[in-house]
Design an enzyme around this catalytic site. Structure first.
Site, PDB file in Angstrom:
ATOM      1  N   ASP A  16       0.830  -1.207   0.000  1.00 19.42           N
ATOM      2  CA  ASP A  16       0.000   0.000   0.000  1.00 19.42           C
ATOM      3  C   ASP A  16       0.865   1.258   0.000  1.00 19.42           C
ATOM      4  O   ASP A  16       1.981   1.259   0.507  1.00 19.42           O
ATOM      5  CB  ASP A  16      -0.899  -0.030   1.247  1.00 19.42           C
ATOM      6  CG  ASP A  16      -2.070   0.930   1.126  1.00 19.42           C
ATOM      7  OD1 ASP A  16      -2.309   1.453   0.020  1.00 19.42           O
ATOM      8  OD2 ASP A  16      -2.736   1.164   2.147  1.00 19.42           O
ATOM      9  N   HIS A  33       2.627   3.297  -8.962  1.00 20.46           N
ATOM     10  CA  HIS A  33       2.515   1.866  -9.301  1.00 20.46           C
ATOM     11  C   HIS A  33       3.747   1.415 -10.077  1.00 20.46           C
ATOM     12  O   HIS A  33       4.248   0.307  -9.897  1.00 20.46           O
ATOM     13  CB  HIS A  33       1.246   1.605 -10.122  1.00 20.46           C
ATOM     14  CG  HIS A  33      -0.022   1.976  -9.398  1.00 20.46           C
ATOM     15  ND1 HIS A  33      -0.224   1.676  -8.072  1.00 20.46           N
ATOM     16  CD2 HIS A  33      -1.149   2.609  -9.817  1.00 20.46           C
ATOM     17  CE1 HIS A  33      -1.429   2.123  -7.703  1.00 20.46           C
ATOM     18  NE2 HIS A  33      -2.005   2.697  -8.742  1.00 20.46           N
ATOM     19  N   LEU A 127      10.807 -20.553  -4.484  1.00 19.16           N
ATOM     20  CA  LEU A 127       9.753 -19.690  -3.940  1.00 19.16           C
ATOM     21  C   LEU A 127       8.464 -19.762  -4.770  1.00 19.16           C
ATOM     22  O   LEU A 127       8.511 -19.710  -5.995  1.00 19.16           O
ATOM     23  CB  LEU A 127      10.269 -18.236  -3.936  1.00 19.16           C
ATOM     24  CG  LEU A 127       9.276 -17.152  -3.536  1.00 19.16           C
ATOM     25  CD1 LEU A 127       8.978 -17.217  -2.039  1.00 19.16           C
ATOM     26  CD2 LEU A 127       9.810 -15.764  -3.911  1.00 19.16           C
TER      27      LEU A 127
END
Ligand code: FPP
Length: 239
Positions: A16, A33, A127
């Protein structure tokens, strides 16, 4: 599904603060972004290096569709670009790309790029990078209840079979253990519909750092904090 008490197996991040980061620099929101991509790189690299098994990134929520159309389109463009730019490198690093959410809501281009990356990295053992896209915790529970109800209506299960395990098996990614730690950046102290079912016993970590400024040292701080906590899962001695 709970993971081992002593290990940090699954980390979730609510990324955020992109808009505020851009605003504080007099830039349009979309630049925030764009800047977020570097933070994603660092988080993925660092988690891969220290052997975290699952990293879930809250990239786009079911509520984010309400944002201005241009911002939504730009985030979808960034998603496609992120996948195309990084899939080779992630594949080389044995990262398995996965996704959670109402993926059918995604426009066809990012959906196709995502599907291709998921198939290509399917057998990787490193991962698990899970992108939460058009994801909402309540939507996930609704979807799980619908599919469990279908099983009951078809006679394959009875009402007596409804249990936490049965509901869990109908969530989007039933094989993924619950998050041990959820990090939220930018000073907001709430979950905002992220992994509601799965976060029942997650440790929560909030930092004022805005996501585009979030670097590996911030992640290290979160992990040190996590290690200092005693997880009890409602028990008295942590077992
Ligand atoms: C939150 O910041 C961020 C989002 C809602 C979108 C996150 C999207 C990306 C990081 C890019 C796309 C994803 C990938 C995987 C490349 P905000 O806009 O809510 O910030 P604010 O609260 O300061 O306004």
């Amino acid at each position: 599904m709970r993971s081992d008490n002593s290990l940090l197996t699954h980390v979730g991040i609510i990324m955020d603060g992109n808009g505020r980061w851009a605003k504080s620099r007099g830039l349009p929101r979309i630049d925030g972004h764009k800047a977020a991509e570097e933070s994603i790189h660092e988080a993925v690299e660092y988690c891969g290096e220290i052997g975290i098994r699952y990293l879930t990134l809250f990239a786009f929520s079911t509520e984010n569709w309400k944002r201005p159309r241009a911002e939504v389109s730009f985030i979808m463009f960034l998603l496609s670009r992120f996948i195309k730019r990084n899939v080779d490198n992630l594949d080389r690093k044995d990262v398995r790309i996965r996704a959670t959410g109402r993926l059918d809501d995604l426009p066809s281009k990012p959906r196709a790029d995502l599907d291709a990356a998921i198939s290509r990295t399917e057998s990787n053992q490193g991962l698990n990078l899970i992108l939460a896209l058009s994801y909402g915790g309540r939507a996930e529970i609704v979807d799980a209840v619908k599919s469990l109800t279908e099983e009951i209506q078809s006679g394959r299960k009875s009402v007596m079979d409804i249990s936490e395990e049965a509901i869990n098996s109908h969530m989007y990614l039933p094989d993924v253990p619950d998050p041990d730690l959820i990090i939220r950046t930018s000073g907001e102290i709430r979950l905002s519909n992220f992994l509601l079912w799965e976060s029942a016993y997650s440790e929560l970590y909030f930092t004022d750092v805005l996501w585009p400024d979030f670097r590996r040292r911030h992640m290290q701080e979160a992990f040190v904090d996590y290690k200092s906590r005693r997880r009890r899962f409602g028990d008295i001695d942590g077992n």
